[in-house]
Design an enzyme around this catalytic site. Structure first.
Site, PDB file in Angstrom:
ATOM      1  N   ASP A  81      37.356   1.433   9.338  1.00 33.17           N
ATOM      2  CA  ASP A  81      36.787   0.307   8.585  1.00 33.17           C
ATOM      3  C   ASP A  81      35.369   0.006   9.091  1.00 33.17           C
ATOM      4  O   ASP A  81      35.140  -0.078  10.301  1.00 33.17           O
ATOM      5  CB  ASP A  81      37.705  -0.913   8.800  1.00 33.17           C
ATOM      6  CG  ASP A  81      37.379  -2.068   7.887  1.00 33.17           C
ATOM      7  OD1 ASP A  81      36.862  -1.830   6.772  1.00 33.17           O
ATOM      8  OD2 ASP A  81      37.670  -3.226   8.270  1.00 33.17           O
ATOM      9  N   HIS A  82      34.431  -0.142   8.173  1.00 28.30           N
ATOM     10  CA  HIS A  82      33.036  -0.504   8.513  1.00 28.30           C
ATOM     11  C   HIS A  82      32.431   0.376   9.606  1.00 28.30           C
ATOM     12  O   HIS A  82      31.946  -0.139  10.632  1.00 28.30           O
ATOM     13  CB  HIS A  82      32.939  -1.979   8.925  1.00 28.30           C
ATOM     14  CG  HIS A  82      33.182  -2.914   7.788  1.00 28.30           C
ATOM     15  ND1 HIS A  82      32.284  -3.106   6.770  1.00 28.30           N
ATOM     16  CD2 HIS A  82      34.260  -3.683   7.478  1.00 28.30           C
ATOM     17  CE1 HIS A  82      32.787  -3.962   5.895  1.00 28.30           C
ATOM     18  NE2 HIS A  82      33.996  -4.316   6.298  1.00 28.30           N
ATOM     19  N   ASP A 103      29.361   2.256   6.378  1.00 25.93           N
ATOM     20  CA  ASP A 103      28.800   1.000   5.871  1.00 25.93           C
ATOM     21  C   ASP A 103      27.320   0.935   6.206  1.00 25.93           C
ATOM     22  O   ASP A 103      26.926   0.481   7.279  1.00 25.93           O
ATOM     23  CB  ASP A 103      29.549  -0.190   6.458  1.00 25.93           C
ATOM     24  CG  ASP A 103      29.023  -1.505   5.897  1.00 25.93           C
ATOM     25  OD1 ASP A 103      28.069  -1.464   5.093  1.00 25.93           O
ATOM     26  OD2 ASP A 103      29.566  -2.563   6.260  1.00 25.93           O
ATOM     27  N   GLU A 133      29.552   1.674   0.708  1.00 27.00           N
ATOM     28  CA  GLU A 133      29.392   0.310   0.176  1.00 27.00           C
ATOM     29  C   GLU A 133      28.003   0.123  -0.398  1.00 27.00           C
ATOM     30  O   GLU A 133      27.012   0.556   0.175  1.00 27.00           O
ATOM     31  CB  GLU A 133      29.645  -0.729   1.282  1.00 27.00           C
ATOM     32  CG  GLU A 133      29.449  -2.176   0.793  1.00 27.00           C
ATOM     33  CD  GLU A 133      29.946  -3.238   1.780  1.00 27.00           C
ATOM     34  OE1 GLU A 133      30.824  -2.931   2.610  1.00 27.00           O
ATOM     35  OE2 GLU A 133      29.443  -4.374   1.711  1.00 27.00           O
ATOM     36  N   GLY A 180      36.141 -13.060   6.495  1.00 27.30           N
ATOM     37  CA  GLY A 180      36.455 -14.238   7.295  1.00 27.30           C
ATOM     38  C   GLY A 180      37.199 -15.330   6.544  1.00 27.30           C
ATOM     39  O   GLY A 180      37.671 -15.135   5.422  1.00 27.30           O
ATOM     40  N   SER A 213      41.116 -11.629   1.779  1.00 30.72           N
ATOM     41  CA  SER A 213      42.156 -12.551   2.264  1.00 30.72           C
ATOM     42  C   SER A 213      42.184 -13.809   1.404  1.00 30.72           C
ATOM     43  O   SER A 213      41.150 -14.261   0.913  1.00 30.72           O
ATOM     44  CB  SER A 213      41.884 -12.928   3.725  1.00 30.72           C
ATOM     45  OG  SER A 213      42.355 -11.908   4.584  1.00 30.72           O
ATOM     46  N   ASP A 255      42.450  -8.693   6.373  1.00 32.31           N
ATOM     47  CA  ASP A 255      42.517  -8.812   7.826  1.00 32.31           C
ATOM     48  C   ASP A 255      42.730 -10.266   8.244  1.00 32.31           C
ATOM     49  O   ASP A 255      43.668 -10.599   8.972  1.00 32.31           O
ATOM     50  CB  ASP A 255      41.217  -8.261   8.445  1.00 32.31           C
ATOM     51  CG  ASP A 255      41.252  -8.266   9.964  1.00 32.31           C
ATOM     52  OD1 ASP A 255      42.345  -8.458  10.540  1.00 32.31           O
ATOM     53  OD2 ASP A 255      40.197  -8.082  10.593  1.00 32.31           O
TER      54      ASP A 255
END
Ligand code: G3H
Ligand code: 13P
Ligand code: ZN
Length: 317
Positions: A81-82, A103, A133, A180, A213, A255
């Site tokens: 991821d990233h 990324d 991305e 976040g 999320s 996440d």
């Protein structure tokens, strides 16, 4: 069994999205495998750069391989991821990862194209699938901070040019989500119209939704009632996932919701048991609660119940 991300995308495209869940430790790994097997869903395990260095990248690999042996029915891909360029090459050369995300979305368009192209060449030579991305999410990422107002949505025309020039296998798009717990200061503003335009220009091409999320309000209230301070935390409406899947989203990254489960379980348990010194009872509750959350997400994504058909498609049964 670890499978290629490409096959999961082919099976899911237009029908449902695969949950891509970040893990850092063995409790998350156990909850993740349980939740996915219980809800009979294929899934993607995501490992960030921070997760690789939390203990050691080899430790996470060993945990995942052990979980694979403990849950022989599970079908999943392992994804970086990233990633930056260097971490992508490390993951590609390790032979462990099904796919990597490069990324370079914070770079200008031409630099993003050049970096992504280099990673695609290295990855494809080893049979590794590449997510790239274009556009920028709001919120705070590992290496760059972009505020909500300054978030740059993906330009559909540029997305088509980017995919053609880089040869990437899937594309993370910015349509209003952010990473976040604080995604929207006002009303949720997810731009499904932009997603529809991207799909029109890239029909059949797998798209990825980061920052997905939902920050359940009940979770936030319980955390705050147990001593937390997450005022104003807000997320994505999970009832939009199925519509997003129809519009080409095959991978949905989650996440923070898992982190909220961890915080709620630990805050509540320690508040109710001030005398406790054994961490295992809390860990057991966390694994069960995390598994429950994963199964719930898979229902919303439409991936729940798809395991038998995936196993058949891959020739596993
Ligand atoms: O998008 C980032 C993921 O939530 C991973 O977070 O880099 O803190 O492990 P992390
Ligand atoms: P959340 O912070 O919304 O869980 O997003 C996670 C993510 O995009 C990981 O790449
Ligand atoms: Zn992300």
């Amino acid at each position: 069994m670890i499978v290629t991300t490409k096959k999961l995308f082919e099976a899911a495209y237009g029908k449902y999205a695969i949950g891509a869940y970040n893990i850092n430790n063995l409790e998350q790994a156990m909850g993740l495998f349980r939740g996915n097997v219980e809800s009979q869903a294929p899934f993607i395990i995501q490992i960030s750069k921070g997760a690789r260095s939390y203990t050691h990248k080899s430790m996470l690999e060993a945990i995942i391989r052990a979980a694979d042996a403990l849950f022989p029915e599970a079908v999943f891909a392992v994804h970086l991821d990233h990633g930056d360029e260097e971490t992508c090459y490390d993951a590609i050369n390790s032979g462990f990862y099904s796919s990597v995300m490069i990324d370079a979305s914070h770079e200008d368009f031409e630099t993003n194209v050049a970096i992504t192209r280099r990673v695609v060449e290295a990855a494809h030579a080893k049979g590794v699938v590449v997510e790239a991305e274009l556009g920028q999410l709001g919120g705070v990422e590992e290496h760059v901070a972009v505020d909500e107002a300054g978030a740059k949505l993906t330009d559909p025309d540029k997305a088509k040019e980017f995919v053609e020039r880089t040869g990437c296998d899937s594309l993370a798009v910015a349509i209003g989500t952010s990473h976040g717990a604080y995604k929207f200061s006002g009303a949720q503003t997810l731009r499904l119209d932009v997603l529809a335009e991207i799909q029109k220009r890239l029909p059949g091409f797998p798209l990825v939704l980061h920052g997905a999320s939902s920050i359940p309000q009940e979770e936030v209230e319980r955390i705050n009632a147990a001593g937390g301070n997450l005022k104003g935390a807000k997320g994505v409406d999970e009832n939009l996932f199925k519509r997003a899947a129809e519009l080409g989203v095959t991978k949905v990254n989650i996440d923070t919701d898992g982190r909220l489960v961890w915080v709620r379980v630990h805050r509540e348990y320690l508040k109710e048991h001030p005398e406790v010194v054994d961490f295992r009872p809390i860990g057991k509750i966390f694994m069960a609660e995390y598994a429950k959350m994963i199964a719930h997400k898979n229902e919303k994504l439409g991936s729940a119940g798809r395991l038998p058909e995936i196993r058949k498609l891959l020739g596993l049964d």
